[in-house]
Design a protein around this motif. Structure first.
Motif, PDB file in Angstrom:
ATOM      1  N   THR A 500       0.850  -1.185   0.000  1.00 32.83           N
ATOM      2  CA  THR A 500       0.000   0.000   0.000  1.00 32.83           C
ATOM      3  C   THR A 500       0.886   1.234   0.000  1.00 32.83           C
ATOM      4  O   THR A 500       2.079   1.163   0.305  1.00 32.83           O
ATOM      5  CB  THR A 500      -0.933   0.105   1.228  1.00 32.83           C
ATOM      6  OG1 THR A 500      -0.207   0.711   2.304  1.00 32.83           O
ATOM      7  CG2 THR A 500      -1.471  -1.237   1.657  1.00 32.83           C
ATOM      8  N   ALA A 501       0.254   2.366  -0.293  1.00 32.64           N
ATOM      9  CA  ALA A 501       0.957   3.648  -0.246  1.00 32.64           C
ATOM     10  C   ALA A 501       0.617   4.394   1.042  1.00 32.64           C
ATOM     11  O   ALA A 501       0.865   5.583   1.169  1.00 32.64           O
ATOM     12  CB  ALA A 501       0.576   4.485  -1.471  1.00 32.64           C
ATOM     13  N   LEU A 595       4.879  -1.253  -7.141  1.00 25.90           N
ATOM     14  CA  LEU A 595       3.755  -0.331  -7.262  1.00 25.90           C
ATOM     15  C   LEU A 595       2.551  -0.885  -6.513  1.00 25.90           C
ATOM     16  O   LEU A 595       2.266  -2.086  -6.558  1.00 25.90           O
ATOM     17  CB  LEU A 595       3.377  -0.141  -8.735  1.00 25.90           C
ATOM     18  CG  LEU A 595       4.403   0.559  -9.623  1.00 25.90           C
ATOM     19  CD1 LEU A 595       3.853   0.656 -11.056  1.00 25.90           C
ATOM     20  CD2 LEU A 595       4.746   1.945  -9.098  1.00 25.90           C
ATOM     21  N   ALA A 596       1.850   0.016  -5.849  1.00 31.56           N
ATOM     22  CA  ALA A 596       0.643  -0.380  -5.112  1.00 31.56           C
ATOM     23  C   ALA A 596      -0.603  -0.197  -5.963  1.00 31.56           C
ATOM     24  O   ALA A 596      -1.657  -0.739  -5.646  1.00 31.56           O
ATOM     25  CB  ALA A 596       0.518   0.433  -3.831  1.00 31.56           C
ATOM     26  N   SER A 597      -0.482   0.598  -7.032  1.00 32.41           N
ATOM     27  CA  SER A 597      -1.659   0.878  -7.851  1.00 32.41           C
ATOM     28  C   SER A 597      -1.210   1.472  -9.176  1.00 32.41           C
ATOM     29  O   SER A 597      -0.158   2.117  -9.252  1.00 32.41           O
ATOM     30  CB  SER A 597      -2.552   1.884  -7.115  1.00 32.41           C
ATOM     31  OG  SER A 597      -3.422   2.536  -8.006  1.00 32.41           O
ATOM     32  N   HIS A 634      -4.493   1.255  -2.384  1.00 31.61           N
ATOM     33  CA  HIS A 634      -3.814   0.317  -3.270  1.00 31.61           C
ATOM     34  C   HIS A 634      -4.821  -0.280  -4.243  1.00 31.61           C
ATOM     35  O   HIS A 634      -6.034  -0.226  -4.009  1.00 31.61           O
ATOM     36  CB  HIS A 634      -3.137  -0.810  -2.488  1.00 31.61           C
ATOM     37  CG  HIS A 634      -4.099  -1.794  -1.877  1.00 31.61           C
ATOM     38  ND1 HIS A 634      -4.530  -2.918  -2.544  1.00 31.61           N
ATOM     39  CD2 HIS A 634      -4.719  -1.829  -0.686  1.00 31.61           C
ATOM     40  CE1 HIS A 634      -5.373  -3.593  -1.775  1.00 31.61           C
ATOM     41  NE2 HIS A 634      -5.514  -2.952  -0.640  1.00 31.61           N
ATOM     42  N   GLY A 635      -4.273  -0.820  -5.348  1.00 31.39           N
ATOM     43  CA  GLY A 635      -5.080  -1.605  -6.276  1.00 31.39           C
ATOM     44  C   GLY A 635      -4.359  -2.930  -6.415  1.00 31.39           C
ATOM     45  O   GLY A 635      -4.101  -3.599  -5.416  1.00 31.39           O
ATOM     46  N   LEU A 636      -3.978  -3.286  -7.635  1.00 29.98           N
ATOM     47  CA  LEU A 636      -3.188  -4.504  -7.832  1.00 29.98           C
ATOM     48  C   LEU A 636      -1.709  -4.194  -7.612  1.00 29.98           C
ATOM     49  O   LEU A 636      -1.227  -3.112  -7.921  1.00 29.98           O
ATOM     50  CB  LEU A 636      -3.392  -5.041  -9.246  1.00 29.98           C
ATOM     51  CG  LEU A 636      -4.805  -5.522  -9.580  1.00 29.98           C
ATOM     52  CD1 LEU A 636      -4.866  -6.008 -11.022  1.00 29.98           C
ATOM     53  CD2 LEU A 636      -5.249  -6.627  -8.627  1.00 29.98           C
ATOM     54  N   TYR A 637      -0.999  -5.185  -7.105  1.00 31.92           N
ATOM     55  CA  TYR A 637       0.427  -5.053  -6.809  1.00 31.92           C
ATOM     56  C   TYR A 637       1.239  -5.406  -8.052  1.00 31.92           C
ATOM     57  O   TYR A 637       0.967  -6.400  -8.729  1.00 31.92           O
ATOM     58  CB  TYR A 637       0.764  -6.023  -5.682  1.00 31.92           C
ATOM     59  CG  TYR A 637       2.205  -6.052  -5.244  1.00 31.92           C
ATOM     60  CD1 TYR A 637       2.736  -5.012  -4.496  1.00 31.92           C
ATOM     61  CD2 TYR A 637       3.024  -7.145  -5.549  1.00 31.92           C
ATOM     62  CE1 TYR A 637       4.052  -5.055  -4.057  1.00 31.92           C
ATOM     63  CE2 TYR A 637       4.344  -7.194  -5.112  1.00 31.92           C
ATOM     64  CZ  TYR A 637       4.848  -6.148  -4.374  1.00 31.92           C
ATOM     65  OH  TYR A 637       6.149  -6.188  -3.932  1.00 31.92           O
ATOM     66  N   ARG A 638       2.236  -4.573  -8.334  1.00 33.07           N
ATOM     67  CA  ARG A 638       3.132  -4.842  -9.461  1.00 33.07           C
ATOM     68  C   ARG A 638       4.567  -4.660  -9.006  1.00 33.07           C
ATOM     69  O   ARG A 638       4.868  -3.702  -8.296  1.00 33.07           O
ATOM     70  CB  ARG A 638       2.863  -3.867 -10.614  1.00 33.07           C
ATOM     71  CG  ARG A 638       1.560  -4.110 -11.310  1.00 33.07           C
ATOM     72  CD  ARG A 638       1.388  -3.125 -12.462  1.00 33.07           C
ATOM     73  NE  ARG A 638       0.367  -3.574 -13.384  1.00 33.07           N
ATOM     74  CZ  ARG A 638      -0.940  -3.447 -13.184  1.00 33.07           C
ATOM     75  NH1 ARG A 638      -1.390  -2.851 -12.094  1.00 33.07           N
ATOM     76  NH2 ARG A 638      -1.801  -3.899 -14.066  1.00 33.07           N
ATOM     77  N   TYR A 672       3.118   4.264  -5.435  1.00 27.68           N
ATOM     78  CA  TYR A 672       4.259   3.407  -5.150  1.00 27.68           C
ATOM     79  C   TYR A 672       4.003   2.652  -3.863  1.00 27.68           C
ATOM     80  O   TYR A 672       3.329   3.159  -2.957  1.00 27.68           O
ATOM     81  CB  TYR A 672       5.532   4.252  -4.982  1.00 27.68           C
ATOM     82  CG  TYR A 672       5.937   4.956  -6.254  1.00 27.68           C
ATOM     83  CD1 TYR A 672       6.809   4.358  -7.161  1.00 27.68           C
ATOM     84  CD2 TYR A 672       5.430   6.215  -6.559  1.00 27.68           C
ATOM     85  CE1 TYR A 672       7.173   5.002  -8.339  1.00 27.68           C
ATOM     86  CE2 TYR A 672       5.780   6.865  -7.733  1.00 27.68           C
ATOM     87  CZ  TYR A 672       6.648   6.256  -8.624  1.00 27.68           C
ATOM     88  OH  TYR A 672       6.992   6.899  -9.792  1.00 27.68           O
ATOM     89  N   ASP A 673       4.569   1.459  -3.822  1.00 32.33           N
ATOM     90  CA  ASP A 673       4.596   0.743  -2.545  1.00 32.33           C
ATOM     91  C   ASP A 673       5.971   0.932  -1.911  1.00 32.33           C
ATOM     92  O   ASP A 673       6.081   1.280  -0.735  1.00 32.33           O
ATOM     93  CB  ASP A 673       4.308  -0.745  -2.783  1.00 32.33           C
ATOM     94  CG  ASP A 673       4.621  -1.592  -1.563  1.00 32.33           C
ATOM     95  OD1 ASP A 673       4.395  -1.105  -0.442  1.00 32.33           O
ATOM     96  OD2 ASP A 673       5.107  -2.734  -1.724  1.00 32.33           O
ATOM     97  N   TYR A 674       7.026   0.776  -2.730  1.00 37.72           N
ATOM     98  CA  TYR A 674       8.371   0.717  -2.146  1.00 37.72           C
ATOM     99  C   TYR A 674       9.403   0.821  -3.265  1.00 37.72           C
ATOM    100  O   TYR A 674       9.192   0.292  -4.367  1.00 37.72           O
ATOM    101  CB  TYR A 674       8.513  -0.627  -1.433  1.00 37.72           C
ATOM    102  CG  TYR A 674       9.867  -0.956  -0.871  1.00 37.72           C
ATOM    103  CD1 TYR A 674      10.343  -0.313   0.262  1.00 37.72           C
ATOM    104  CD2 TYR A 674      10.665  -1.947  -1.464  1.00 37.72           C
ATOM    105  CE1 TYR A 674      11.583  -0.644   0.798  1.00 37.72           C
ATOM    106  CE2 TYR A 674      11.891  -2.287  -0.935  1.00 37.72           C
ATOM    107  CZ  TYR A 674      12.354  -1.641   0.200  1.00 37.72           C
ATOM    108  OH  TYR A 674      13.558  -1.963   0.729  1.00 37.72           O
ATOM    109  N   LEU A 675      10.513   1.511  -3.002  1.00 36.58           N
ATOM    110  CA  LEU A 675      11.633   1.568  -3.946  1.00 36.58           C
ATOM    111  C   LEU A 675      12.928   1.284  -3.196  1.00 36.58           C
ATOM    112  O   LEU A 675      13.116   1.742  -2.069  1.00 36.58           O
ATOM    113  CB  LEU A 675      11.759   2.955  -4.575  1.00 36.58           C
ATOM    114  CG  LEU A 675      10.560   3.485  -5.340  1.00 36.58           C
ATOM    115  CD1 LEU A 675       9.812   4.526  -4.523  1.00 36.58           C
ATOM    116  CD2 LEU A 675      11.019   4.098  -6.668  1.00 36.58           C
TER     117      LEU A 675
END
Ligand SMILES: *[C@@H]1O[C@H](CO)[C@@H](O)[C@H](O)[C@H]1NC(C)=O
Ligand SMILES: *[C@@H]1O[C@H](CO)[C@@H](O)[C@H](O)[C@H]1NC(C)=O
Ligand SMILES: *[C@@H]1O[C@H](CO)[C@@H](O)[C@H](O)[C@H]1NC(C)=O
Ligand SMILES: *[C@@H]1O[C@H](CO)[C@@H](O)[C@H](O)[C@H]1NC(C)=O
Ligand SMILES: *[C@@H]1O[C@H](CO)[C@@H](O)[C@H](O)[C@H]1NC(C)=O
Length: 683
Positions: A500-501, A595-597, A634-638, A672-675
């Motif tokens: 999630t963001a 990516l969270a969405s 969030h939506g789908l995780y990528r 974004y979820d994480y970088l």
């Protein structure tokens, strides 16, 4: 709750002793002390009105009425919709001003290959049968059957059997449906399957979704008088019957919930004090796993039970069937629960009681009283146990790390992460303990893969070994090792890998566009936050400096488009600035990017040259999850592992440019979820 009131209503006097003996004998005869037996159910059978027979009235050709002394339910015949719920002195808890097929019904959205998209069809039985009828339980069935001669006639191309179960002494009823496609049926896809209840608008004004999410709601009329915002579901309330609600935003998507948290929700009426609840004791039949978000309850007053939809995911979650493909699935049972108290001042107890009832339903899952052979009982199901550990050699050189609180699940065989797009089968998820130990119980017979993800760890675990569950199976997997994506030591990271963001900067909504429920928590559910980007970054897009910036304050939760004066939109380029002391020119660096969405977005990544053509990396056009507009965090995780050769970097200052290039509308962008930037492998 219910029995308490009846007890009060009764003259105890000399009856007390007599009833006491009966209760005691009843307990001794029937109680399984290993289970938490709901006291109310026991009392109900020895107490006044509730000893009344469970009665089924089928005299009327157009309806069926079931009455157990607590609640009287009327179903249309042979369609099988709930048209009346008489309870606690209220003739009908459903909106009787609506047509009979618009009160308690199921509907389906489907798309035909010839381009007929978004067709909406009601499930309507053509055949009624009594499956079971005795003094303790009645189960009724309403079937709709489809065949090839109905093709093109706008009738949902499915066989659907809807079932209702009523029990003596139970303040509510169970409902489920068996959906089926036969071999040889044409190609089709389904975009939504749900059950809907429309309650009486003059009674139900207070909605409760969780301990924190409860509120007095606007009415349907309030919404109609309001001002539509950027899309029709979001309305600014400008003329409300209750002055306290003036100036707030109402949008049903603000009340969405992840499947794992969506076990009980509903509405309260103050006069008389009555609660109407949908209890969903298991997530097994909902599509796309435990964090799929769905609608719950919303203005109407409407109560939904969403079984599958494309919400927060997009058309990737359409349930697609090829020409000829057979399928069968049981949705439910869900429990429609009614409760009441005698005085308005105890109204809040109804929510607490609904939660208790939910826990009881969860404990008795899988139900042992369902008559359909398509619903396996506990002994016909299996169990999978194991322990998940994480092996990330750059985090913890020597040892393994427990996969604490990992989400571990079984879903149809596929690829890593495929569960989040899986809609046709059943999924079984649990959360591991501190040491990564998990037990997945009550799994239906079938073939599965094991999937997992670990809060705080990037990527998806999948085990390719097919797991076959047979009735009574106990599969012991032992120690299972997840090796998350990792190529080298961490140079820096932004955010928390949790899909999630939510940990990033979430701005305040415009003061004129708030929903008060989210003043203090889940701020991401506020309306219009996407617009705040332009207010905060007026002249220049976001620049994040490693070791200086703080992602909680300096990383906007979504990379959205920027609106320009002439009502057009522009893509944006964010920069990450960081230093590297000694560049390994021959080494391969890795940008791990989760990516969270994504919504009609394209994310391009460039290293130190903002104008490089083509970009070093591009996702291409991705995502239709609409999570920005619908306040999902969030939506789908990528997940992307982007490799970059050392000669793209330089000693000292470096910049990574993240360009979201698609800009037709205000709702395009990514979360974004994480970088994480990793140096070249060291061993
Ligand atoms: C197909 O369905 C229609 C409508 O229910 C029915 O009249 C017809 O008999 C069915 N045909 C076959 C072959 O079952
Ligand atoms: C998959 O599970 C089996 C146990 O069923 C285990 O032996 C194997 O190591 C696992 N594979 C992976 C890639 O974790
Ligand atoms: C929530 O915020 C709005 C706008 O800032 C304010 O008017 C309202 O009083 C707040 N409500 C609560 C309950 O804090
Ligand atoms: C961040 O600061 C630490 C400690 O001062 C330093 O070792 C590291 O190189 C810095 N990282 C970057 C990317 O500037
Ligand atoms: C690197 O960037 C920092 C600010 O981010 C700046 O203070 C410093 O002068 C820069 N160093 C070089 C060598 O350009």
């Amino acid at each position: 709750m219910e029995n308490a009131k009846y007890l009060r209503r009764h003259e105890w006097g000399s009856l007390v002793g007599f009833l006491g003996v009966i209760v005691l004998v009843y307990f001794l005869l029937t109680t399984d002390y290993t289970e938490k037996t709901p006291l109310r159910r026991v009392l109900a059978n020895v107490n006044g009105q509730e000893t009344r027979e469970l009665k089924l009235d089928t005299h009327d050709r157009l309806q069926v009425v079931v009455d157990n002394g607590l609640v009287q339910v009327t179903l249309s015949r042979p369609a099988g919709d709930v048209v009346g719920i008489k309870y606690n002195g209220v003739d009908n808890l459903l909106e009787a001003r609506n047509e009979r097929d618009n009160r308690g019904y199921w509907d389906v959205v489907w798309n035909e290959p010839d381009g007929h998209d978004g067709l909406v069809g009601r499930i309507a039985g053509t055949h009624f049968t009594i499956i079971k009828e005795n003094k303790d339980q009645i189960e009724l069935s309403f079937t709709q059957t489809w065949n090839l001669s109905l093709r093109g006639k706008q009738i949902v191309p499915l066989n659907v059997e809807r079932r209702y179960i009523f029990q003596r002494g139970i303040s509510g009823y169970y409902s489920y449906a068996i959906f089926e496609r036969l071999k040889g049926w044409p190609e089709v896809s389904f975009g939504q399957i749900r059950a809907v209840y429309k309650l009486r608008g003059d009674k139900f004004r207070y909605m409760a979704l969780s301990d924190d999410k409860q509120r007095i709601m606007p009415t349907q009329e309030d919404r109609e008088k309001g001002q539509a915002l950027a899309y029709p579901e979001a309305v600014l309330l400008t003329d409300t019957s209750n002055p306290e609600l003036m100036g707030e935003v109402d949008d049903k998507y603000q009340y969405s919930s992840e499947g794992k948290d969506n076990k009980v929700h509903g509405w309260l009426s103050a006069d008389p004090p009555v609660g109407f609840w949908i209890i969903t004791p298991s997530n097994e039949f909902r599509s796309a796993g435990p964090i799929k978000q769905e609608l719950t309850s919303h203005v109407g007053p409407t109560v939904l039970s969403m079984f599958m939809s494309t919400h927060y995911a997009g058309e990737e979650l359409n349930m697609k069937f090829e020409n000829g493909e057979p399928w069968k699935k049981v949705f439910g049972p869900i429990f429609v629960y009614l409760n009441s108290v005698s005085t308005k001042k105890d109204l809040q107890k109804l929510w607490a009681d609904a939660k208790d009832q939910m826990l009881r339903e969860v404990q008795s899952w899988p139900y042992n009283f369902i008559q359909s052979e398509d619903f396996p009982t506990a002994s016909q199901r299996g169990t999978v146990v194991g322990q998940l550990v994480v092996r990330d050699r750059y985090m913890n050189e020597r040892s393994l790390q427990w996969a604490e609180s990992a989400y571990v699940g079984l879903a149809a065989p596929g690829e890593a992460g495929s569960w989040q797009r899986e809609t046709k089968g059943y999924q079984f998820w649990t959360q591991a303990d501190k040491e990564g130990r998990f037990q997945i119980k009550n799994v239906r017979p079938g073939d599965y893969n094991l999937y997992a993800w670990v809060p705080g760890v990037v990527g998806d675990y999948q085990n390719n070994t097919k797991i076959t569950i047979k009735p009574g199976s106990e599969v012991k997997l032992g120690l299972i090792v997840y090796r998350p994506p990792r190529n080298g030591p961490t140079l820096w990271e932004i955010g928390i890998p949790d899909r999630t963001a939510a940990e990033f900067y979430i701005p305040d909504p415009k003061p004129t566009l708030t929903n008060r429920l989210y003043n203090n928590s889940e701020k991401f559910r506020q309306y219009g936050l996407w617009d705040r980007y332009g207010d905060l970054y007026q002249d220049q897009d976001l620049i994040y400096t490693i070791n200086v910036s703080d992602y909680r304050k300096d990383w906007f939760y979504a990379q959205v488009t920027r609106s320009t004066n002439n009502r057009a939109y522009k893509g944006t380029t964010w920069q990450i600035k960081f230093e590297i002391e000694n560049v390994n020119k021959n080494g391969i660096y890795t940008l791990q990017l989760a990516l969270a969405s994504a919504n009609f977005a394209e994310l391009q990544v460039r290293f130190n040259d903002p104008n490089a053509q083509p970009a070093h990396f591009s996702t291409g056009l991705i995502g239709r999850d609409n999570a920005i507009a619908r306040h999902g965090i969030h939506g789908l995780y990528r997940f992307y592992s982007i490799k970059a050769s050392g000669n793209l970097f330089q000693e000292g200052n470096n910049t990574i440019y993240l360009t979201q290039s698609r800009d037709e509308t205000v709702f395009q962008g990514v979360m974004y979820d994480y970088l994480r930037l990793e140096g070249p492998p060291q061993w």
